[in-house]
Design a protein around this motif. Structure first.
Motif, PDB file in Angstrom:
ATOM      1  N   GLY A 148      40.009  25.158 -47.048  1.00  0.00           N
ATOM      2  CA  GLY A 148      40.725  24.095 -46.346  1.00  0.00           C
ATOM      3  C   GLY A 148      42.216  24.364 -46.267  1.00  0.00           C
ATOM      4  O   GLY A 148      42.887  23.886 -45.336  1.00  0.00           O
ATOM      5  N   TRP A 191      35.953  21.410 -42.537  1.00  0.00           N
ATOM      6  CA  TRP A 191      36.110  19.958 -42.587  1.00  0.00           C
ATOM      7  C   TRP A 191      34.754  19.256 -42.549  1.00  0.00           C
ATOM      8  O   TRP A 191      34.525  18.299 -43.295  1.00  0.00           O
ATOM      9  CB  TRP A 191      37.003  19.480 -41.450  1.00  0.00           C
ATOM     10  CG  TRP A 191      38.339  20.150 -41.424  1.00  0.00           C
ATOM     11  CD1 TRP A 191      38.818  20.992 -40.461  1.00  0.00           C
ATOM     12  CD2 TRP A 191      39.366  20.057 -42.418  1.00  0.00           C
ATOM     13  NE1 TRP A 191      40.074  21.444 -40.784  1.00  0.00           N
ATOM     14  CE2 TRP A 191      40.442  20.874 -41.989  1.00  0.00           C
ATOM     15  CE3 TRP A 191      39.494  19.388 -43.619  1.00  0.00           C
ATOM     16  CZ2 TRP A 191      41.611  21.029 -42.711  1.00  0.00           C
ATOM     17  CZ3 TRP A 191      40.655  19.540 -44.358  1.00  0.00           C
ATOM     18  CH2 TRP A 191      41.701  20.345 -43.911  1.00  0.00           C
ATOM     19  N   ILE A 199      39.872  13.010 -43.632  1.00  0.00           N
ATOM     20  CA  ILE A 199      39.268  14.111 -42.877  1.00  0.00           C
ATOM     21  C   ILE A 199      38.681  13.613 -41.558  1.00  0.00           C
ATOM     22  O   ILE A 199      38.775  14.286 -40.522  1.00  0.00           O
ATOM     23  CB  ILE A 199      38.199  14.809 -43.730  1.00  0.00           C
ATOM     24  CG1 ILE A 199      38.852  15.453 -44.961  1.00  0.00           C
ATOM     25  CG2 ILE A 199      37.458  15.877 -42.925  1.00  0.00           C
ATOM     26  CD1 ILE A 199      37.864  16.067 -45.934  1.00  0.00           C
TER      27      ILE A 199
END
Length: 412
Positions: A341, A355, A391
């Motif tokens: 990430g 994600w 997210i």
């Protein structure tokens, strides 16, 4: 000639009687000496109150051996370790710490605990002469240089369980422990001592896995000194003939101290830190929703870096010798792949596969908490909710893509 034969027969008879009776007399004298020594021995279980250091908050157990005839009064202690050894903390976490058996004078032992403001209670044991001698002999054998070092484990093999086993395994008869039917997990047992130390409690919860939430037996709970002390107050020894006797008749205090007050700083706690982090995440979400064409990618990269490093630590715990840390579902949230990430955030790519993958991991983490498969460290669940929302905001279609195009065009 007859007189010579009579004399020879008398001498032979005397030698025969001497050779026959001497071993019996020696054995009788040895038995008498052993009985006399056993009568002069007093063996007790010592239980010490919790201290302020992280390694001492659960208390301590030792064995006192007092010889009334010689005046010797010693304490056998299975809790000696050297914090100056290299990588001590890492070795402790991975279950590679060696503890040592030590012997000290009773007066010095009490003075040390009085100085640290920790109470000490004594339980004289109701032992037979043979049991006293066997325990003393076993302790001396255990103190030999090649035997005194052992591999420490807080739940299964510590200073308390060692002292208990040294006593119980040398009794004449079967030990009957009182049944409480509590079935309390290891995690909840140590909460009783770590609640005044929020960072220690949080660290324990972070490292302990699913097995720490399994119910314990009455005997398994005796890794805690106070639990062993309470059980010894009621434990019975049942002989081969069915005769029953109490192992301990009384408990009294040998070191009395005023209980020290521990002020809990609510602001200096992991829960406060996580709460502040949640507010920051929510504030960034609100800011992005208003600005619509902005992404605080640097914050996401930093957050993923922290979570990824924590994930690496939990991954390493799989190889620990502590059985209760090998399977830890918190690795779904504190995931080592969060380091991917970091790359996705630095590339400002909201469509990166990471994600979606991380959303699935967080959902599984929250389900594990919902169905109480494992108890998680306080504050992690609410942080996971905030990050999940974060997210999903990142992945809003047609918003981040336009943002990325603006960033690219401005760079050109």
């Amino acid at each position: 000639m007859k007189r010579f034969k009579y004399f020879l027969r008398t001498i032979s008879t005397g030698i025969f009687l001497f050779l026959t009776l001497c071993p019996s007399l020696a054995q009788k004298n040895e038995t008498t000496a052993a009985a006399s020594r056993a009568d002069s021995l007093q063996i007790s279980l010592l239980t010490c109150g919790p201290g302020q250091e992280a390694y001492s908050i659960y208390g301590h157990t030792a064995i006192r051996v007092k010889n009334l005839a010689t005046g010797d009064d010693i304490v056998v202690n299975y809790g000696i370790f050297d914090m100056s050894k290299s990588h001590f903390v890492l070795r402790f976490i991975f279950g590679l710490t060696d503890y040592t058996m030590g012997i000290t004078d009773f007066s010095h032992f009490c003075a040390e605990y009085a100085y640290d403001k920790r109470w000490v209670k004594e339980q004289p044991l109701n032992l037979t002469p043979s049991e006293k001698l066997r325990i003393e002999e076993a302790l001396m054998e255990n103190y030999r240089p090649e035997n005194r070092v052992y591999r420490y484990n807080i739940f299964y093999d510590n200073c308390t369980t060692r002292a208990r086993d040294m006593i119980v395994e040398n009794l004449d008869g079967k030990v009957a422990y009182p049944s409480t039917m509590l079935a309390t997990p290891y995690r909840e047992l140590i909460y009783q001592y770590s609640y005044r130390h929020p960072w220690t409690k949080f660290g324990n919860d972070l490292l302990l896995g699913v097995k720490a939430d399994a119910p314990t037996t009455d005997e398994q709970r005796q890794f805690l000194p106070e639990y062993l002390m309470r059980d010894f107050e009621e434990v019975a020894v049942i002989g081969e003939n069915g005769e029953r006797r109490q192992l301990c008749d009384t408990t009294y205090t040998v070191v009395q101290v005023e209980p020290s007050r521990v002020e809990i700083d609510r602001w200096n706690s992991p829960q406060t830190l996580l709460l502040v982090l949640q507010f920051i995440i929510l504030a960034i979400i609100v800011a992005e929703l208003f600005m619509k064409k902005w992404w605080f990618w640097w914050f996401d990269a930093l957050l993923m870096l922290v979570l990824g490093v924590c994930g690496l630590i939990l991954t390493a715990m799989i190889f620990s010798q502590h059985p209760t840390v090998s399977l830890n579902l918190q690795i779904l949230f504190l995931n080592p792949l969060a380091l991917v990430g970091v790359y996705a955030a630095l590339k400002r790519n909201p469509k990166h596969w990471f994600w979606t993958f991380y959303v699935v991991c967080i959902v599984l983490f929250l389900l594990a908490d919902l169905f109480e498969i494992q108890h998680f460290a306080a504050g992690l669940t609410s942080l996971a909710f905030a990050l999940l929302f974060r997210i999903l905001i990142i992945k809003i279609p047609n918003r981040k893509s336009s943002n990325c195009q603006i960033v690219k065009s401005s760079n050109e």
